[in-house]
Design a protein around this motif. Sequence first.
Motif, PDB file in Angstrom:
ATOM      1  N   VAL A 398      46.717  57.880  85.972  1.00 14.25           N
ATOM      2  CA  VAL A 398      47.528  58.684  85.056  1.00 14.25           C
ATOM      3  C   VAL A 398      48.945  58.784  85.613  1.00 14.25           C
ATOM      4  CG1 VAL A 398      47.735  60.869  83.821  1.00 14.25           C
ATOM      5  CG2 VAL A 398      45.464  60.040  84.494  1.00 14.25           C
ATOM      6  N   LEU A 399      49.932  58.464  84.777  1.00 17.78           N
ATOM      7  CA  LEU A 399      51.325  58.530  85.198  1.00 17.78           C
ATOM      8  C   LEU A 399      52.117  59.363  84.204  1.00 17.78           C
ATOM      9  CD1 LEU A 399      53.586  57.521  87.129  1.00 17.78           C
ATOM     10  CD2 LEU A 399      53.950  55.641  85.509  1.00 17.78           C
ATOM     11  N   TYR A 400      52.796  60.393  84.703  1.00 14.92           N
ATOM     12  CA  TYR A 400      53.686  61.215  83.887  1.00 14.92           C
ATOM     13  C   TYR A 400      55.127  60.814  84.186  1.00 14.92           C
ATOM     14  CZ  TYR A 400      49.638  64.204  83.051  1.00 14.92           C
ATOM     15  OH  TYR A 400      48.400  64.678  82.692  1.00 14.92           O
ATOM     16  N   THR A 401      55.917  60.592  83.145  1.00 11.72           N
ATOM     17  CA  THR A 401      57.308  60.182  83.303  1.00 11.72           C
ATOM     18  C   THR A 401      58.210  61.110  82.504  1.00 11.72           C
ATOM     19  OG1 THR A 401      56.644  57.863  83.553  1.00 11.72           O
ATOM     20  CG2 THR A 401      58.951  58.294  83.000  1.00 11.72           C
ATOM     21  N   ALA A 402      59.289  61.567  83.136  1.00 10.22           N
ATOM     22  CA  ALA A 402      60.259  62.407  82.428  1.00 10.22           C
ATOM     23  C   ALA A 402      61.033  61.540  81.437  1.00 10.22           C
ATOM     24  CB  ALA A 402      61.213  63.059  83.421  1.00 10.22           C
ATOM     25  N   VAL A 403      61.135  62.000  80.212  1.00  9.90           N
ATOM     26  CA  VAL A 403      61.902  61.291  79.184  1.00  9.90           C
ATOM     27  C   VAL A 403      63.284  61.942  79.106  1.00  9.90           C
ATOM     28  CG1 VAL A 403      62.049  60.709  76.737  1.00  9.90           C
ATOM     29  CG2 VAL A 403      59.812  60.736  77.884  1.00  9.90           C
ATOM     30  N   ARG A 404      64.328  61.133  79.312  1.00  5.77           N
ATOM     31  CA  ARG A 404      65.697  61.644  79.267  1.00  5.77           C
ATOM     32  C   ARG A 404      66.530  60.768  78.336  1.00  5.77           C
ATOM     33  NH1 ARG A 404      65.166  65.030  83.597  1.00  5.77           N
ATOM     34  NH2 ARG A 404      63.933  64.232  85.352  1.00  5.77           N
ATOM     35  N   ASP A 405      67.521  61.364  77.670  1.00  3.09           N
ATOM     36  CA  ASP A 405      68.382  60.577  76.784  1.00  3.09           C
ATOM     37  C   ASP A 405      69.509  59.918  77.580  1.00  3.09           C
ATOM     38  OD1 ASP A 405      70.293  62.544  77.278  1.00  3.09           O
ATOM     39  OD2 ASP A 405      69.999  63.563  75.351  1.00  3.09           O
ATOM     40  N   GLU A 406      70.454  59.281  76.874  1.00  3.66           N
ATOM     41  CA  GLU A 406      71.510  58.522  77.530  1.00  3.66           C
ATOM     42  C   GLU A 406      72.370  59.402  78.438  1.00  3.66           C
ATOM     43  OE1 GLU A 406      70.880  58.702  74.378  1.00  3.66           O
ATOM     44  OE2 GLU A 406      70.433  56.702  73.591  1.00  3.66           O
ATOM     45  N   LYS A 407      72.460  60.694  78.135  1.00  6.03           N
ATOM     46  CA  LYS A 407      73.265  61.608  78.935  1.00  6.03           C
ATOM     47  C   LYS A 407      72.461  62.282  80.042  1.00  6.03           C
ATOM     48  CE  LYS A 407      76.401  62.623  75.094  1.00  6.03           C
ATOM     49  NZ  LYS A 407      76.975  63.698  74.222  1.00  6.03           N
ATOM     50  N   GLY A 408      71.196  61.896  80.171  1.00  5.02           N
ATOM     51  CA  GLY A 408      70.357  62.463  81.220  1.00  5.02           C
ATOM     52  C   GLY A 408      69.695  63.768  80.840  1.00  5.02           C
ATOM     53  N   LYS A 409      69.842  64.173  79.584  1.00  4.52           N
ATOM     54  CA  LYS A 409      69.231  65.426  79.143  1.00  4.52           C
ATOM     55  C   LYS A 409      67.725  65.264  79.014  1.00  4.52           C
ATOM     56  CE  LYS A 409      69.280  68.831  75.383  1.00  4.52           C
ATOM     57  NZ  LYS A 409      69.829  69.176  74.041  1.00  4.52           N
ATOM     58  N   PHE A 410      66.979  66.242  79.509  1.00  5.61           N
ATOM     59  CA  PHE A 410      65.520  66.211  79.432  1.00  5.61           C
ATOM     60  C   PHE A 410      65.055  66.288  77.984  1.00  5.61           C
ATOM     61  CE2 PHE A 410      61.481  68.676  79.300  1.00  5.61           C
ATOM     62  CZ  PHE A 410      60.664  67.783  79.971  1.00  5.61           C
ATOM     63  N   ARG A 411      64.245  65.326  77.569  1.00  3.11           N
ATOM     64  CA  ARG A 411      63.765  65.281  76.194  1.00  3.11           C
ATOM     65  C   ARG A 411      62.244  65.324  76.088  1.00  3.11           C
ATOM     66  NH1 ARG A 411      67.507  63.734  72.472  1.00  3.11           N
ATOM     67  NH2 ARG A 411      65.936  64.549  71.040  1.00  3.11           N
ATOM     68  N   GLY A 412      61.566  65.492  77.205  1.00  2.00           N
ATOM     69  CA  GLY A 412      60.113  65.621  77.138  1.00  2.00           C
ATOM     70  C   GLY A 412      59.399  64.851  78.236  1.00  2.00           C
ATOM     71  N   VAL A 413      58.095  64.698  78.054  1.00  4.23           N
ATOM     72  CA  VAL A 413      57.234  64.039  79.049  1.00  4.23           C
ATOM     73  C   VAL A 413      56.368  62.986  78.367  1.00  4.23           C
ATOM     74  CG1 VAL A 413      55.420  64.359  80.778  1.00  4.23           C
ATOM     75  CG2 VAL A 413      57.145  66.134  80.454  1.00  4.23           C
ATOM     76  N   LEU A 414      56.333  61.803  78.947  1.00  7.99           N
ATOM     77  CA  LEU A 414      55.454  60.725  78.482  1.00  7.99           C
ATOM     78  C   LEU A 414      54.284  60.606  79.452  1.00  7.99           C
ATOM     79  CD1 LEU A 414      54.929  58.260  76.578  1.00  7.99           C
ATOM     80  CD2 LEU A 414      56.185  56.890  78.254  1.00  7.99           C
ATOM     81  N   GLU A 415      53.073  60.686  78.910  1.00  7.54           N
ATOM     82  CA  GLU A 415      51.876  60.505  79.725  1.00  7.54           C
ATOM     83  C   GLU A 415      51.286  59.134  79.435  1.00  7.54           C
ATOM     84  OE1 GLU A 415      47.828  63.055  80.243  1.00  7.54           O
ATOM     85  OE2 GLU A 415      48.022  61.931  78.376  1.00  7.54           O
ATOM     86  N   MET A 416      51.023  58.373  80.490  1.00  5.98           N
ATOM     87  CA  MET A 416      50.370  57.078  80.367  1.00  5.98           C
ATOM     88  C   MET A 416      49.051  57.145  81.123  1.00  5.98           C
ATOM     89  SD  MET A 416      49.407  54.060  81.914  1.00  5.98           S
ATOM     90  CE  MET A 416      50.353  53.939  83.415  1.00  5.98           C
TER      91      MET A 416
END
Length: 434
Positions: A398-416
């Motif tokens: 299980v891998l959790y990755t922080a999702v950030r936009d082009e400006k580095g703003k936190f936009r959520g979490v992707l779980e694989m």
Amino acid sequence: MNELKQQLDINNERYRVIVSVKEDYLDGKLSLAEGNRILKEKLGTCTPDEFAFAEQSLKGVYQDEEILDRMDDLLDLFDGVLVRTNNVYPKNHPLWVYVEEINAVEKVAIEADELLKQDKFIKNPWLGVFDNLAQWRIHLSRKQNQLYPMLEEHGFDRPTRIMWTFDDGVRDAISTSYALLREDKLSEFIASMPETLEKLRDLNAKELEVLYPTAVKVLSDEEFVRMSASDHEIGYAIISAPPVYVVEGVNDDDVTANGCGAIGGEGTAGTGHVSNAFLQDLAGLLSKYVGPINGGAPAKDQVLDVATGKLTLEQINLLFRHLPVDLSYVDENELVAFYSDTPHRIFPRSANVIGREVKNCHPAKSVHVVEEIIEKFRSGEQSQAEFWINKPGLFIYVLYTAVRDEKGKFRGVLEMMQDCTHIRELTGSQTLLT
């Protein structure tokens, strides 16, 4: 809470008595006998939904753990007061199905009782018992992914969180006993079984006495119809899969057709109820970046300019369904926004988790881990967190990755999540097609 109180038709004076006696008993101001006497004198009887609503109202006064540890005491407090319902529901109704499963597992428990009485231990009958008991996780999973989220939408989040902890206790007890049986630790196995059966029966009693009678008052026919269609995605324990629940005028023409399309068989890649909902959600997200699609209505063959290429909604849906990994996305508001509907999904998911707070999608004992991951991702302290589950014959990564936009703003979490059992067994090299 006021809206829920009106929906359940909770009498204010009775409600105050129930909460007052519960609080005084938990605080040690009332003995069990005195509290029970007051309830009988002032209430006579108490319905399951009144009991559950008062439990919800204790939120903020007591921690979940305190209520959890005293739940059996609270039920004893209401002995002779809490109305025992007959739990009769329309055939194929989701609650009817839960009751059917409980009736089926009780027969298995009785068989286990008889085996415990025998002088000689024979393994094969016990393996037969656990062929059925091992399925009980499906019953628990349907509750957690279907029934609990719908109750939480109406403000009933505390009783479901507490019930989830009881679920985990039963699941773990069954798993522990089964492991002892398979490993031929026979004396330990026999010693574990009375407690395992007690936990199972205790949870079933709580479901029958409080959970189902409350749910039938809180949820609408439309919600139960929707639940039934998605229940088939997760499956059933011990009993055969029932037909989709049909209510005249609700789903006799619409949901039944869509529901059957979605549940026509494991691995079906048709355009059933869940897939259509997924396409609509995805179209809404994509329209924010590429503009309205067909005036806002999703079209499967509409070509979209995605980041690196051109794909239709149908192709995007198919790609997600055929990924060798399971994906889930939680947005920056900590709400579940998406999961990939793969036929090989490791852990079951239901469309009812969409829009639900992610902390309510996990058992209480692991919520702090989820919150810590999100906190570290949001602050920028970490961008990934990995976990793995290593059991005999099974390795899950299980891998959790922080999702950030082009400006580095936190936009959520992707779980694989991926079942890597086969990958870990590979040796040498293979460069030719087999």
